[in-house]
Design a protein around this motif. Structure first.
Motif, PDB file in Angstrom:
ATOM      1  N   ALA C 428     -14.782 -28.039   4.289  1.00  0.00           N
ATOM      2  CA  ALA C 428     -15.634 -28.205   5.467  1.00  0.00           C
ATOM      3  C   ALA C 428     -16.919 -27.395   5.332  1.00  0.00           C
ATOM      4  N   ALA C 429     -16.785 -26.145   4.890  1.00  0.00           N
ATOM      5  CA  ALA C 429     -17.974 -25.292   4.767  1.00  0.00           C
ATOM      6  C   ALA C 429     -18.933 -25.866   3.729  1.00  0.00           C
ATOM      7  N   LYS C 432     -20.746 -29.050   5.002  1.00  0.00           N
ATOM      8  CA  LYS C 432     -21.795 -28.726   5.965  1.00  0.00           C
ATOM      9  C   LYS C 432     -23.004 -28.123   5.252  1.00  0.00           C
ATOM     10  N   GLU C 435     -25.055 -30.717   3.396  1.00  0.00           N
ATOM     11  CA  GLU C 435     -25.830 -31.548   4.310  1.00  0.00           C
ATOM     12  C   GLU C 435     -27.077 -30.811   4.796  1.00  0.00           C
ATOM     13  N   LEU C 436     -26.885 -29.561   5.216  1.00  0.00           N
ATOM     14  CA  LEU C 436     -28.027 -28.778   5.704  1.00  0.00           C
ATOM     15  C   LEU C 436     -29.069 -28.548   4.601  1.00  0.00           C
ATOM     16  N   VAL C 665     -23.335 -21.526   4.858  1.00  0.00           N
ATOM     17  CA  VAL C 665     -22.374 -21.836   5.911  1.00  0.00           C
ATOM     18  C   VAL C 665     -21.197 -20.897   5.698  1.00  0.00           C
ATOM     19  N   ASP C 667     -17.695 -18.969   7.069  1.00  0.00           N
ATOM     20  CA  ASP C 667     -16.557 -19.090   7.967  1.00  0.00           C
ATOM     21  C   ASP C 667     -15.976 -17.700   8.149  1.00  0.00           C
ATOM     22  N   ASP C 727     -25.415 -21.155   9.105  1.00  0.00           N
ATOM     23  CA  ASP C 727     -24.556 -21.919  10.012  1.00  0.00           C
ATOM     24  C   ASP C 727     -23.113 -21.492   9.762  1.00  0.00           C
ATOM     25  N   THR C 729     -18.713 -22.589   9.935  1.00  0.00           N
ATOM     26  CA  THR C 729     -17.522 -23.339  10.346  1.00  0.00           C
ATOM     27  C   THR C 729     -16.564 -22.285  10.898  1.00  0.00           C
TER      28      THR C 729
END
Lengths: 287, 158, 807
Positions: C428-429, C432, C435-436, C665, C667, C727, C729
């Motif tokens: 997930a991290a 993301k 994408e960013l 990203v 977490d 960002d 997660t």
């Protein structure tokens, strides 16, 4: 962080200052903004018995035009050099380089005369004033003399100014139609440049009529890249021609080696930065 | 070595003191006046923690002698708020989380005051360059830039 | 008594910090701000030589100088000063020389203290330093780590070696995985690389300072420290002062980053000076002294071998470290590289693993904790290796990581290095972050620049990391021979007016604990954020604690606060039940209100607090206090993770490197205050990027530190760093009730390899396979030149690395 003890005088005139400097019974240091001197004193790399501040001497401050020549008082602060309209109009290279010195706080306090007499080959002013073919006005017990920038710097941290003399003003010819470029190469913004290049060109009839290129930190004193200037004279203001002319920028230099690069690297940098500075100057001149 | 008498204004108050010529302005502020809000982070004029205003312009108070401040007007972080109202930069530093350990903060705010006085609506890059003489080890500068921009937007330079 | 409105949750709110009010107005209380009546000032005489025998010290001129009260040498303090403590003997046969605070017979690094001047003013003390005449008999300094490891010249002949200890972990022996030799012999590909973790200087902005007041019943020590509690114990043990006669206060502390996780000679000396003079004494170092005398960080040579299948599946990892201790073992010097041992396997499922570290003495200031402490070194090495493996196999660096990382449905996961990762979601991290970042577009631009031969080439650096935080379960520390535990203490005190004081054993120095703890307690007790006061950093107030380091404060200290608050609620429920004439079991607590289940009858927390204060009408046998203590010992570490991506521009003509874009990203589990979390990440990134590009502590062959000020040691300022895209997660930790993991070190750990991988990705096309850190323009340029001139096997090592730096 605590300097050795010293006495302090802040004379109001150049004459009074010269009287104080003439006292050879004591080790004297001149304080002209102090942005290089005070760090040295704080680290006790020097321990003068008397510090003579030039801060109160009004005649050493300010900028004026005299017959197409800028006369800049030695105690004019870097911030004032950078924003003075007369300098911006007639010697924009000087304004540009002054704006690059150290950081805003230092520019609010440090002076052009102080930086020049400190004569750090890596600092911005020496090479810039060489490119500008400035004349240094020096006064001492035997009167006043004027020394071309090219002859002013003698060695690391050494100029022609004797211990009983003062730099009072810097005379800079007008460069009204010249384009400028200034390249200062550092690893972090706070750092002294590894190599710097000050460049000016004058275009005429679609080609480079005259060029001035001076290098900082490529030797113990600032260096005029005479070969580059000669090669540029009459050259087309193109990438290729400028690159060819600047390939010899490091000729005759003797750069230092330190943590930031060896001599080979610095010589290479000089050619790249000279090309970039000259091309910027060409663009600035409107080619 | 002979001491000298100086008279200067600090944060709106006039002081007259005898000082040793070697005393740095920052030492005068901290040790003589007890204005310990101005801090010392280095001894080579790099870090900017000691930044104050002299006659409205930023300087590093570790790189100016107290005797040189004779007759001048000094503003420190302790004199920035007026009538109990935080300066917009002080407020913005808090709201934008522009400080962590706080040691660079006095100098960072004072330099920002000077920066906005010279350029009231800087770009982010101009803010960064205007703060090049101030080191912060905590924030990565991102929120400091944001705080200066917030204050600029509120007309901090007026 | 009826129920009032719900309390809006504080946790998760971007609260502006309570701490700031005084710091933005100059009302700070750093140690050097302290002035006490009759206070004396210390200045240190430091050795200019890296290794020498002290033949004589003449202090007579200094003693008679104006304002000087006393001059102390090591000889004056023999028998009294003890030896500076090392709390982490990593092996039973660990070797270490004695470490007197003031050198007695020999000096072993340039900057070591040989005498102390005590005077009535800082200037008098400083002036008299010049008058102390020390005669040295120079001894051959051993500065280079690899040379020291060869034992040709012994720094401490009585030890018989320069090796302090060798520590080994072997997954086959530990039963956590396979045998590395078998993995390598069966491998389809083996990649071996050597990396150099350069020496770094923590460079906290506040120089260290200590004030000691000996005039009270207790000796009171104010110090710029991360560890007031540990300092108290260690001062007591080192100097034989009863611990009960010591009070240690960490007032405002201007950053630490591990650099103030130390018991320092300067602290010991200031205590001794106060004891000798009977007067309050202050020592504040100059920045130049910080650079030479405060511990450094990192400084390891790392050799890794990774074995894999041709499809990129890693089958084993073999790690050999040589770690530079410097001249002495500081508080946890010896354990720093060992902390990394558990992290070389990163986020991956490696079936076999062996780690061996040799700790070696040199004539340099000792190393010790610096932000990340062992884990950045490990993360750098494995993340560089994953890129090397991808390069060797012609795979995308993301793809090779995906092939090996632990899938989100495989948690909890027992790692080959014996840890149990409780939670995580690397997919997930990473998704993301990609994408960013605009990964595909940047790859396309990279191709375009390559094809057009652009002067500025683009590289993309990837770093997927995890770290062990929340130091630490005490039993684990015990198993690692660390001298102390890893629990944390908190106390919640309920004032008569219903306001709350929270005492915490952690010791913030910029992290914003006062604000975050207020948010936690506000939610837990249903009181206003403003009504919570957080007290810390004074052993007389915060009587128990293990302080702040290792991203432990929230995951351990925050949990202690939660536990203490919960005890308060349990006590208050008894009173509430009494006031409401209900059974305690029927009392529910929410939003600051105690209610009787199934009714609208309730009483507020403040009313209960006042009732307990008045004590007029309490249940029989109820002790009239709601105050509660808790000590929380975590059962496991916490494991933040994240994916960091750096787009690096390399000017191939000058070697200049620029961070074009940085996306991370992270977490870190649940977030108490997102603004503070982002700030921690920003600052961490800055330090990690600075290791990759700017910073290095360099000694010359004689052992003189060449980077002895901020003029040479390049700490980045604002224009040197980009704006970061951060960002998150959120995969909560399952180890603690808050679901938090820790964030203080994440940015530093993750960013260094992302940056270097990005630089290399830009210039591998020329045949460059490595550039030593920091990736300075000259190193990058030389690496490109060497690769272009040579056979395509250029690296940034030869003639451009440490060798060049030491010319």
């Amino acid at each position: 962080m605590i300097p050795s003890a010293f006495d302090y005088e802040a004379p109001a005139t150049v004459a009074e200052a010269l009287t104080l400097l003439a006292d050879d019974s004591r080790e004297v240091k001149v304080l002209a903004g102090g942005q290089s001197l005070l760090p040295v004193l704080k680290l006790r790399m020097a321990d003068p018995e008397l510090v003579v501040s030039l801060q109160q001497i009004d005649e050493l401050r300010g900028v004026r035009m005299e017959d197409q020549t800028l006369v800049i008082g030695a105690m004019t602060r870097h911030a004032d050099v950078a924003r003075e309209p007369l300098i911006g109009a007639h010697a924009p290279l000087l304004a540009r380089a002054a704006a690059e010195i150290a950081d805003p706080q230092v520019r609010h306090r440090g002076t052009i005369g102080g930086a020049v007499v400190h004569a750090d080959p890596a600092s911005d002013m020496p090479a810039t004033l060489c490119a500008l073919e400035a004349q240094m006005q020096v006064v001492g017990p035997s009167g006043q003399r004027t020394v071309p920038a090219a002859e002013f710097f003698e060695d690391f941290f050494t100029t022609v100014v004797e211990e009983d003399e003062l730099l009072t003003a810097i005379r800079v010819p007008s460069y009204d139609d010249w384009g400028i470029g200034y390249e200062k190469f550092t690893r972090v913004a706070q750092q002294w440049p590894i190599v710097s290049v000050a460049a000016m060109v004058r275009l005429e009839g679609g080609s480079i009529a005259e060029a001035r290129v001076a290098l900082g930190n490529m030797d113990t004193v600032p260096v005029r890249a005479a070969g580059v200037e000669a090669a540029l004279s009459g050259a087309a203001p193109t990438q290729e021609a400028v690159a060819a002319a600047c390939a010899s920028a490091a000729e005759g230099t003797n750069p230092t080696e330190d943590l930031n690069g060896d001599a080979t690297y610095r010589r290479h940098l000089a050619t790249v930065l000279a090309r970039r500075a000259v091309l910027a100057a060409v663009a600035d001149a409107g080619a | 070595m002979a001491s000298r008498t100086i008279t200067l204004t600090v944060d709106g108050v006039s002081y007259t003191d005898d000082v040793e010529p070697r005393l740095l302005l920052v030492q005068y502020l901290r040790e003589v006046l007890g204005k310990t809000g101005t801090l010392v982070g280095c001894d080579t004029t790099n870090c900017g923690a000691c930044t104050v205003l002299v006659d409205g312009e930023s300087i590093k108070s570790c790189t100016m002698l107290a005797v040189e401040a004779d007759g001048h007007e000094v503003t420190t972080i302790e004199g920035l708020a007026t009538d109990g109202q935080l300066h917009p930069l002080q407020k913005a530093f808090n709201e934008c989380h522009a400080l962590q350990c706080g040691f660079c903060t006095s100098g960072m705010i004072m330099q920002s005051v000077s920066l906005l006085a010279e350029n009231s609506r800087p770009t982010d890059q101009e803010v960064r360059e205007g703060l090049e003489g101030n080191l912060c080890r905590c924030t990565g500068y991102q929120n400091i830039v944001a705080a200066v921009q917030q204050a600029a937007g509120e007309g901090a330079a007026r | 008594m009826t129920v009032t409105e719900e309390h809006a949750p504080e946790i998760g709110k971007a609260r502006a910090r309570k701490e700031d009010a005084r710091l933005i107005t100059g009302r700070s209380r750093y140690t050097d701000n302290m002035v006490l009546p009759g206070m004396l000032h210390l200045a240190m005489v430091r050795s200019p030589l890296a290794r020498a025998r002290i033949t004589s010290i003449d202090t007579s001129a200094a003693r008679s100088a104006p304002g000087v009260v006393r001059v102390l040498t090591g000889k004056d303090l023999t028998g009294e000063q003890g030896s500076m403590p090392n709390a982490w003997p990593v092996t039973e046969d660990q070797k270490a020389p004695p470490h007197p605070a003031v050198a007695e017979e020999t000096v072993n690094f340039a900057g070591e203290i040989v005498a102390v001047v005590i005077a009535r003013s800082p200037a008098a003390a400083r002036d008299a330093v010049e008058l102390v005449d020390v005669d040295y008999e120079p001894l051959t300094p051993v500065v280079d780590l690899a040379t020291a490891a060869r034992d040709e010249e012994l720094i401490y002949p009585e030890l018989g070696t320069n090796h302090s200890a060798t520590w080994v972990f072997d997954s086959a022996e530990a039963g956590t995985g396979g045998d590395i030799k078998e993995a390598i012999s069966a491998a389809e590909i083996v990649v071996e690389r050597t990396f150099r973790q350069q020496r770094l200087i923590p460079a906290f902005m506040e120089p260290r300072s200590t004030v000691v007041d000996p005039t009270g019943e207790q000796l009171t020590v104010w110090s710029a420290t991360q560890i007031p509690h540990i300092l108290r114990v260690m001062l007591a043990l080192t100097l034989g002062i009863p611990e009960s006669k010591l009070r240690v206060i960490a007032p405002d502390v201007g950053g630490g980053f591990g650099g103030k996780l130390q018991v320092t000679p300067e602290e010991v000396i200031t205590v001794l000076a106060a004891r000798h003079t009977g007067k309050p004494c202050k020592y504040t170092e100059t920045r130049s002294e910080t650079m030479v005398g405060a511990h450094h960080g990192r400084d390891q040579i790392q050799t890794l071998r990774i074995s894999a299948k041709a499809d990129g599946t890693v089958t084993g990892l073999d790690v050999h470290l040589v770690a530079n201790m410097g001249a002495y073992l500081g508080l946890i010097t010896s354990g720093i590289p060992i902390l990394g041992a558990f992290m070389y396997n990163g986020i991956y499922k490696f079936p076999a693993y062996r780690f061996e570290c040799t700790n070696v003495f040199t004539n340099q200031v000792w190393t010790d904790a610096y932000r990340g402490a062992g884990r950045p070194e490990a993360t750098f090495a494995i993340e560089r290796m994953m890129d090397e493996l991808a390069t060797e196999l012609g795979m995308d660096p993301i793809e090779v990581r995906e092939k090996n990382w632990i899938q989100h449905d495989e948690f909890p996961f027992a790692t080959v290095s014996s840890l149990e990762y409780d939670s995580g979601n690397y997919e997930a991290a990473t998704a993301k972050a990609l994408e960013l970042f605009g990964y595909d577009e940047l790859r396309a631009e990279q191709t375009r620049r390559r094809e057009s031969g652009d002067v500025v080439q683009l590289g993309i650096g990837v770093s997927t990391f995890t770290e062990m935080c929340g130091l630490a379960p005490s039993r684990v520390l015990g198993a690692l021979s660390y001298a102390a535990g890893g629990w944390e203490h908190a106390q919640v005190r309920v004032l008569p007016t219903g306001k709350v004081e929270v005492v915490t054993g952690v010791s913030p120095h910029g992290q914003g604990h006062v604000t975050s703890w207020s948010q936690i307690v506000a939610d837990r007790l249903g009181v206003a954020f403003e009504d919570v006061e957080v007290l810390h950093g004074d052993t007389q107030v915060s009587q128990r604690g293990l302080d702040t380091y290792g991203s432990r404060s929230l995951a351990v200290g925050g949990m202690a606060v939660v536990a203490a608050a919960d005890k308060v609620i349990e006590k208050a429920k008894v009173v509430a039940a009494h006031l409401l004439e209900a059974a305690t079991d029927d009392i529910e607590f929410s939003g600051g209100q105690f209610t009787v289940r199934g009714t609208d009858q309730g009483v507020g927390f403040g009313d209960v607090a006042f009732a307990v204060f008045a004590a007029h009408d309490l249940p029989d046998g109820f002790e009239p206090s709601l105050d509660s203590d808790a000590t929380y010992d975590p059962e496991n570490f916490s494991f933040p993770h994240g994916t960091h991506l750096a787009a690096m521009e390399v000017d191939t003509e000058t070697g200049q490197v620029r961070v074009r874009k940085y996306v991370c990203v992270d977490d870190v589990g649940n977030v108490i205050n997102p603004m503070i979390v982002d700030g921690q990440v920003h600052g961490g990134l800055a330090q990690g990027i600075a290791q990759a590009l700017f910073e290095e502590a360099v000694y010359d062959d004689s052992g003189t530190l060449l980077t002895g000020s901020f003029t040479e040691y390049l700490v980045p300022s604002a224009p040197d760093l980009p704006s970061f895209t951060t960002d998150r997660t959120v995969t909560p930790s399952t180890t603690n009730a808050l679901g938090v993991k820790g964030v203080g070190e994440a940015g530093t750990i993750a960013s260094t390899p992302a940056i270097v991988n990005g630089v290399l990705d830009a210039i591998r096309q020329f045949g460059v396979s490595d550039v030593e850190m920091p990736c300075s323009p000259s190193r990058v340029w030389h690496a490109i030149q060497a690769a272009r001139v040579g056979s395509g096997a250029g690296t940034g090592h030869t003639g451009t690395g440490g060798e060049e730096a030491r010319r």
